[in-house]
Write a protein that holds these residues in place. Structure first.
Motif, PDB file in Angstrom:
ATOM      1  N   TYR A 276     -19.156  15.710 -39.160  1.00  0.00           N
ATOM      2  CA  TYR A 276     -17.711  15.551 -39.346  1.00  0.00           C
ATOM      3  C   TYR A 276     -17.357  14.060 -39.329  1.00  0.00           C
ATOM      4  O   TYR A 276     -16.636  13.551 -40.171  1.00  0.00           O
ATOM      5  CB  TYR A 276     -17.032  16.275 -38.179  1.00  0.00           C
ATOM      6  CG  TYR A 276     -15.768  17.002 -38.541  1.00  0.00           C
ATOM      7  CD1 TYR A 276     -15.792  18.054 -39.447  1.00  0.00           C
ATOM      8  CD2 TYR A 276     -14.558  16.665 -37.956  1.00  0.00           C
ATOM      9  CE1 TYR A 276     -14.625  18.742 -39.758  1.00  0.00           C
ATOM     10  CE2 TYR A 276     -13.394  17.343 -38.258  1.00  0.00           C
ATOM     11  CZ  TYR A 276     -13.431  18.380 -39.162  1.00  0.00           C
ATOM     12  OH  TYR A 276     -12.287  19.058 -39.481  1.00  0.00           O
ATOM     13  N   LYS A 277     -17.929  13.383 -38.316  1.00  0.00           N
ATOM     14  CA  LYS A 277     -17.681  11.948 -38.141  1.00  0.00           C
ATOM     15  C   LYS A 277     -18.273  11.163 -39.311  1.00  0.00           C
ATOM     16  O   LYS A 277     -17.652  10.254 -39.852  1.00  0.00           O
ATOM     17  CB  LYS A 277     -18.316  11.516 -36.811  1.00  0.00           C
ATOM     18  CG  LYS A 277     -17.857  10.156 -36.317  1.00  0.00           C
ATOM     19  CD  LYS A 277     -18.355   9.952 -34.899  1.00  0.00           C
ATOM     20  CE  LYS A 277     -18.844   8.532 -34.709  1.00  0.00           C
ATOM     21  NZ  LYS A 277     -19.716   8.368 -33.571  1.00  0.00           N
ATOM     22  N   LEU A 278     -19.475  11.549 -39.703  1.00  0.00           N
ATOM     23  CA  LEU A 278     -20.187  10.874 -40.792  1.00  0.00           C
ATOM     24  C   LEU A 278     -19.379  10.903 -42.092  1.00  0.00           C
ATOM     25  O   LEU A 278     -19.354   9.942 -42.853  1.00  0.00           O
ATOM     26  CB  LEU A 278     -21.542  11.577 -41.011  1.00  0.00           C
ATOM     27  CG  LEU A 278     -22.458  11.041 -42.114  1.00  0.00           C
ATOM     28  CD1 LEU A 278     -23.090   9.724 -41.688  1.00  0.00           C
ATOM     29  CD2 LEU A 278     -23.558  12.035 -42.447  1.00  0.00           C
ATOM     30  N   LEU A 279     -18.698  12.014 -42.326  1.00  0.00           N
ATOM     31  CA  LEU A 279     -17.930  12.164 -43.566  1.00  0.00           C
ATOM     32  C   LEU A 279     -16.494  11.643 -43.436  1.00  0.00           C
ATOM     33  O   LEU A 279     -15.705  11.752 -44.368  1.00  0.00           O
ATOM     34  CB  LEU A 279     -17.903  13.642 -43.979  1.00  0.00           C
ATOM     35  CG  LEU A 279     -19.247  14.200 -44.468  1.00  0.00           C
ATOM     36  CD1 LEU A 279     -19.200  15.709 -44.542  1.00  0.00           C
ATOM     37  CD2 LEU A 279     -19.628  13.629 -45.818  1.00  0.00           C
ATOM     38  N   GLY A 280     -16.177  11.079 -42.263  1.00  0.00           N
ATOM     39  CA  GLY A 280     -14.833  10.526 -42.060  1.00  0.00           C
ATOM     40  C   GLY A 280     -13.767  11.606 -42.051  1.00  0.00           C
ATOM     41  O   GLY A 280     -12.663  11.423 -42.556  1.00  0.00           O
ATOM     42  N   LEU A 281     -14.106  12.770 -41.461  1.00  0.00           N
ATOM     43  CA  LEU A 281     -13.159  13.889 -41.447  1.00  0.00           C
ATOM     44  C   LEU A 281     -12.448  13.987 -40.108  1.00  0.00           C
ATOM     45  O   LEU A 281     -13.003  13.631 -39.069  1.00  0.00           O
ATOM     46  CB  LEU A 281     -13.898  15.209 -41.707  1.00  0.00           C
ATOM     47  CG  LEU A 281     -14.690  15.304 -43.006  1.00  0.00           C
ATOM     48  CD1 LEU A 281     -15.446  16.624 -43.066  1.00  0.00           C
ATOM     49  CD2 LEU A 281     -13.785  15.172 -44.207  1.00  0.00           C
ATOM     50  N   ILE A 282     -11.212  14.478 -40.147  1.00  0.00           N
ATOM     51  CA  ILE A 282     -10.469  14.758 -38.911  1.00  0.00           C
ATOM     52  C   ILE A 282      -9.797  16.127 -39.064  1.00  0.00           C
ATOM     53  O   ILE A 282      -9.770  16.687 -40.160  1.00  0.00           O
ATOM     54  CB  ILE A 282      -9.411  13.668 -38.611  1.00  0.00           C
ATOM     55  CG1 ILE A 282      -8.398  13.543 -39.774  1.00  0.00           C
ATOM     56  CG2 ILE A 282     -10.059  12.337 -38.314  1.00  0.00           C
ATOM     57  CD1 ILE A 282      -7.187  12.680 -39.456  1.00  0.00           C
ATOM     58  N   SER A 283      -9.251  16.636 -37.965  1.00  0.00           N
ATOM     59  CA  SER A 283      -8.536  17.929 -38.021  1.00  0.00           C
ATOM     60  C   SER A 283      -7.115  17.759 -37.534  1.00  0.00           C
ATOM     61  O   SER A 283      -6.875  17.089 -36.534  1.00  0.00           O
ATOM     62  CB  SER A 283      -9.198  18.954 -37.099  1.00  0.00           C
ATOM     63  OG  SER A 283     -10.499  19.239 -37.530  1.00  0.00           O
ATOM     64  N   PHE A 284      -6.183  18.393 -38.249  1.00  0.00           N
ATOM     65  CA  PHE A 284      -4.848  18.546 -37.672  1.00  0.00           C
ATOM     66  C   PHE A 284      -4.677  20.031 -37.380  1.00  0.00           C
ATOM     67  O   PHE A 284      -5.458  20.867 -37.852  1.00  0.00           O
ATOM     68  CB  PHE A 284      -3.752  17.983 -38.603  1.00  0.00           C
ATOM     69  CG  PHE A 284      -3.470  18.794 -39.846  1.00  0.00           C
ATOM     70  CD1 PHE A 284      -2.528  19.814 -39.840  1.00  0.00           C
ATOM     71  CD2 PHE A 284      -4.132  18.512 -41.035  1.00  0.00           C
ATOM     72  CE1 PHE A 284      -2.258  20.551 -40.996  1.00  0.00           C
ATOM     73  CE2 PHE A 284      -3.865  19.238 -42.197  1.00  0.00           C
ATOM     74  CZ  PHE A 284      -2.924  20.264 -42.177  1.00  0.00           C
TER      75      PHE A 284
END
Length: 365
Positions: A276-284
């Motif tokens: 998740y971090k590697l792909l620069g993703l976050i969650s709302f």
């Protein structure tokens, strides 16, 4: 988001995939037992959903997901079509990032295609095949661009110089992800869809006997970590066999088992978070009596585009986003109390959504 699990035959790829998805891909001691890529969808672990569920008591809780693809074992010469090379390369092209499983355990009952265990040689085998495939793509592109330069347009001269620079670096065995580019060049390189431009996490697959040890004290893992340091890539130590066992346990049993092993979370949870971090993703998050749900976006996404993840009408008719961060909501104890205290902010079209934002979108279509 799709993640491709790659590695040489018999390094523990399918075992890890089984654990990730509990999908039971036929893990046999035989090089090509995964010819069609097995695809599995896994929930992204997020403790915040459980806390929101306690607060809202919703009808359902929906985590966000990541897709894993188990890609057939690669052999030396794949870029020339050896083994299942062509299939392997086309499957890798379709994923957003690579989880490269590297064997860091000895076991005479499980054969290794090269007859001995050497994580650095294994990485180089796969990286070289990907580099060869990229060199072929770039070479074709150079030929086309060279013809275009005859038109006299300056942009083709710039593209040609960039392509030649990429090719020279590939010849030195430097993957595209380790090369330096400015913003404009990076945008152009993205459109080339090169295999070595994809971000990578190395999963060091250790034996059950090495679980809980300091990674630096396991010689094969230490060798891998020293080698990968030059690439600035992350190494995640994991025991695929153990993860497969953990994946079959009920949540309560799983927690007890992990505590027994002195682990806070399973290797899989760590792997999913790292990807998740590697792909620069976050969650709302969205929360209400009907559903508590997490949504995946890329860091830097603005409010209307985040709303579009829920439904295109939300983006089209976006008015505003009513936002409170998860931590603030937990401190206050309820959404009503947060509103009364003026802690729910009204954000417009330019607002960049943050990880952990709990949002209610207002729209009109």
């Amino acid at each position: 988001m799709k993640l491709g699990i790659v590695g040489l035959p018999n390094v523990g790829k399918s075992t890890l995939f089984n654990a990730i998805t509990k999908a039971g891909a036929e893990a046999a001691n035989y090089p090509f037992c995964t010819i069609e890529p097995n695809v599995g969808v896994v929930a992204v672990p997020d403790e915040r959903l459980d806390r929101l569920a306690e607060m809202y008591n919703p009808e359902k809780v929906t985590p966000t997901t990541i897709e894993f693809v188990d890609i057939a074992g690669l052999v030396r010469g794949a870029s020339q079509g050896e083994g299942l090379g062509n299939k392997f390369l086309s499957h890798i092209r379709e994923v957003d990032a690579i989880v490269h499983v590297v064997r860091c355990f000895e076991n005479e009952n499980i054969t290794h295609v090269d007859g001995s265990i050497d994580p650095v040689r294994d990485i180089e085998t796969i990286n070289l095949e990907l580099i060869f495939a990229d060199m072929e793509s770039v070479e074709r592109r150079i030929e086309r661009t060279r013809k275009m330069t005859k038109s006299g347009e300056k942009k083709y001269q710039i593209e040609l110089a960039l392509l030649e620079r990429i090719y020279e670096n590939l010849e030195k065995n430097i993957p595209v992800r380790s090369m330096e580019f400015d913003e404009e060049e990076r945008e152009y390189v993205k459109q080339l869809f090169l295999l070595t431009s994809k971000p990578v996490i190395y999963a060091a697959n250790i034996s059950e006997g090495d679980v809980g040890k300091d990674p630096n004290s396991i010689p094969l893992v230490k060798k891998l970590m020293d080698y990968v340091a030059q690439e600035k890539a992350e190494v995640l130590v994991i025991c695929a066999n153990l993860e497969e066992e953990i994946a079959q346990l009920e949540p309560e049993e799983k927690q007890a088992f992990l505590e027994e092993l002195g682990m806070k979370e399973s290797g899989l949870d760590r792997l999913v978070k790292a990807c998740y971090k590697l792909l620069g993703l976050i969650s709302f998050l969205t929360a209400g009596p009907k559903e508590v749900r997490a949504w995946t976006i890329v860091k830097g996404t603005k409010a209307p585009q985040a709303a579009g993840k829920i439904h295109s009408d939300f983006e089209r008719g976006f008015i505003r986003a009513e936002v409170i961060h998860f931590d603030t909501l937990m401190e206050v104890g309820s959404y009503t109390a947060a509103k009364e205290k003026g802690l729910v902010r009204s954000e417009g079209k330019e607002y960049e959504v943050q990880d952990g934002d709990v949002i209610l979108f207002r729209f009109n279509v």
